[in-house]
Motif scaffolding. Sequence first.
Motif, mmCIF file in Angstrom:
data_model
loop_
_atom_site.group_PDB
_atom_site.id
_atom_site.type_symbol
_atom_site.label_atom_id
_atom_site.label_comp_id
_atom_site.label_asym_id
_atom_site.label_seq_id
_atom_site.Cartn_x
_atom_site.Cartn_y
_atom_site.Cartn_z
ATOM 1 N N ARG A 59 0.841 -1.203 0.000
ATOM 2 C CA ARG A 59 0.000 0.000 0.000
ATOM 3 C C ARG A 59 0.871 1.245 0.000
ATOM 4 O O ARG A 59 1.650 1.475 0.928
ATOM 5 C CB ARG A 59 -0.859 0.064 1.261
ATOM 6 C CG ARG A 59 -1.938 -0.947 1.345
ATOM 7 C CD ARG A 59 -2.767 -0.704 2.603
ATOM 8 N NE ARG A 59 -3.707 -1.783 2.817
ATOM 9 C CZ ARG A 59 -4.332 -1.999 3.950
ATOM 10 N NH1 ARG A 59 -4.121 -1.197 4.992
ATOM 11 N NH2 ARG A 59 -5.168 -3.004 4.063
ATOM 12 N N PHE A 60 0.731 2.058 -1.047
ATOM 13 C CA PHE A 60 1.402 3.352 -1.085
ATOM 14 C C PHE A 60 0.552 4.377 -0.346
ATOM 15 O O PHE A 60 -0.674 4.258 -0.294
ATOM 16 C CB PHE A 60 1.606 3.820 -2.533
ATOM 17 C CG PHE A 60 2.855 3.277 -3.170
ATOM 18 C CD1 PHE A 60 4.021 4.015 -3.185
ATOM 19 C CD2 PHE A 60 2.851 2.016 -3.743
ATOM 20 C CE1 PHE A 60 5.170 3.517 -3.766
ATOM 21 C CE2 PHE A 60 3.994 1.510 -4.333
ATOM 22 C CZ PHE A 60 5.166 2.261 -4.339
ATOM 23 N N GLY A 61 1.208 5.385 0.193
ATOM 24 C CA GLY A 61 0.510 6.463 0.884
ATOM 25 C C GLY A 61 -0.142 7.412 -0.111
ATOM 26 O O GLY A 61 -0.031 7.248 -1.327
ATOM 27 N N PRO A 62 -0.795 8.452 0.409
ATOM 28 C CA PRO A 62 -1.594 9.339 -0.434
ATOM 29 C C PRO A 62 -0.821 10.444 -1.155
ATOM 30 O O PRO A 62 -1.397 11.174 -1.944
ATOM 31 C CB PRO A 62 -2.572 9.952 0.569
ATOM 32 C CG PRO A 62 -1.799 10.002 1.840
ATOM 33 C CD PRO A 62 -0.956 8.742 1.827
ATOM 34 N N HIS A 63 0.483 10.587 -0.923
ATOM 35 C CA HIS A 63 1.197 11.744 -1.453
ATOM 36 C C HIS A 63 2.287 11.386 -2.453
ATOM 37 O O HIS A 63 3.300 12.072 -2.543
ATOM 38 C CB HIS A 63 1.774 12.569 -0.305
ATOM 39 C CG HIS A 63 0.732 13.043 0.652
ATOM 40 N ND1 HIS A 63 -0.248 13.943 0.303
ATOM 41 C CD2 HIS A 63 0.478 12.698 1.932
ATOM 42 C CE1 HIS A 63 -1.044 14.159 1.333
ATOM 43 N NE2 HIS A 63 -0.631 13.403 2.334
ATOM 44 N N LEU A 69 6.948 8.410 -1.566
ATOM 45 C CA LEU A 69 6.587 7.085 -2.057
ATOM 46 C C LEU A 69 6.590 6.058 -0.929
ATOM 47 O O LEU A 69 6.833 4.872 -1.145
ATOM 48 C CB LEU A 69 7.531 6.647 -3.179
ATOM 49 C CG LEU A 69 7.239 7.202 -4.570
ATOM 50 C CD1 LEU A 69 7.179 8.703 -4.621
ATOM 51 C CD2 LEU A 69 8.233 6.670 -5.573
ATOM 52 N N ASP A 70 6.307 6.520 0.281
ATOM 53 C CA ASP A 70 6.229 5.604 1.419
ATOM 54 C C ASP A 70 5.216 4.513 1.102
ATOM 55 O O ASP A 70 4.162 4.785 0.526
ATOM 56 C CB ASP A 70 5.759 6.323 2.681
ATOM 57 C CG ASP A 70 6.763 7.337 3.189
ATOM 58 O OD1 ASP A 70 7.741 7.633 2.485
ATOM 59 O OD2 ASP A 70 6.543 7.842 4.304
ATOM 60 N N HIS A 71 5.556 3.301 1.485
ATOM 61 C CA HIS A 71 4.631 2.195 1.267
ATOM 62 C C HIS A 71 4.732 1.205 2.413
ATOM 63 O O HIS A 71 5.777 1.036 3.015
ATOM 64 C CB HIS A 71 4.883 1.510 -0.082
ATOM 65 C CG HIS A 71 6.287 1.062 -0.287
ATOM 66 N ND1 HIS A 71 7.317 1.933 -0.600
ATOM 67 C CD2 HIS A 71 6.843 -0.165 -0.217
ATOM 68 C CE1 HIS A 71 8.433 1.259 -0.713
ATOM 69 N NE2 HIS A 71 8.184 -0.024 -0.476
ATOM 70 N N ASP A 72 3.603 0.605 2.715
ATOM 71 C CA ASP A 72 3.522 -0.420 3.746
ATOM 72 C C ASP A 72 3.406 -1.771 3.072
ATOM 73 O O ASP A 72 2.733 -1.912 2.048
ATOM 74 C CB ASP A 72 2.306 -0.207 4.648
ATOM 75 C CG ASP A 72 2.411 1.042 5.501
ATOM 76 O OD1 ASP A 72 3.543 1.482 5.784
ATOM 77 O OD2 ASP A 72 1.358 1.580 5.878
ATOM 78 N N VAL A 73 4.051 -2.763 3.667
ATOM 79 C CA VAL A 73 3.920 -4.144 3.216
ATOM 80 C C VAL A 73 3.185 -4.879 4.330
ATOM 81 O O VAL A 73 3.630 -4.886 5.476
ATOM 82 C CB VAL A 73 5.293 -4.776 2.927
ATOM 83 C CG1 VAL A 73 5.140 -6.228 2.524
ATOM 84 C CG2 VAL A 73 6.017 -3.982 1.837
ATOM 85 N N LEU A 74 2.030 -5.447 3.983
ATOM 86 C CA LEU A 74 1.186 -6.149 4.953
ATOM 87 C C LEU A 74 1.340 -7.649 4.738
ATOM 88 O O LEU A 74 1.029 -8.167 3.664
ATOM 89 C CB LEU A 74 -0.280 -5.757 4.774
ATOM 90 C CG LEU A 74 -0.649 -4.316 5.111
ATOM 91 C CD1 LEU A 74 -0.197 -3.335 4.055
ATOM 92 C CD2 LEU A 74 -2.131 -4.210 5.305
#
Length: 134
Positions: A59-63, A69-74
Amino acid sequence: MTHPALHLSTPIDASPAEVIAFAGHPANLPAWAAGLSNGIREEAGRWITDSPMGEVEVRFGPHVDLGILDHDVLFPDGTVVHNPLRVLANDTGAEVVFTLFRLPGVDDAEFDRDAAMVRADLERLRSRLEGNAA
């Protein structure tokens, strides 16, 4: 609580807008992010990849359009790993900066391997955008 962090970066001879457009689109991750080399697919607005641990969501963030390009890996077990990634202007090109956090339980050898993987990913991104991709 904070975690030790290592900032890894590479200059890219492409405009920040070009880097953002490519690196900020989840479909392009397999072209430069080794951890997603098996591919990524969009399902119902979610970006999913298969891993040895099962399906993983990115999931990339909103900006993204601002170079964030911050992104979370779940992961399937509910673990979420946050990956800060920035695209900065560097004269007529760009500087891509990844922050690698050392999470609890990660020993020196594992952290060094993670850093080496990030460096390789950034080099693949640079090569891809500068037209040197293999």
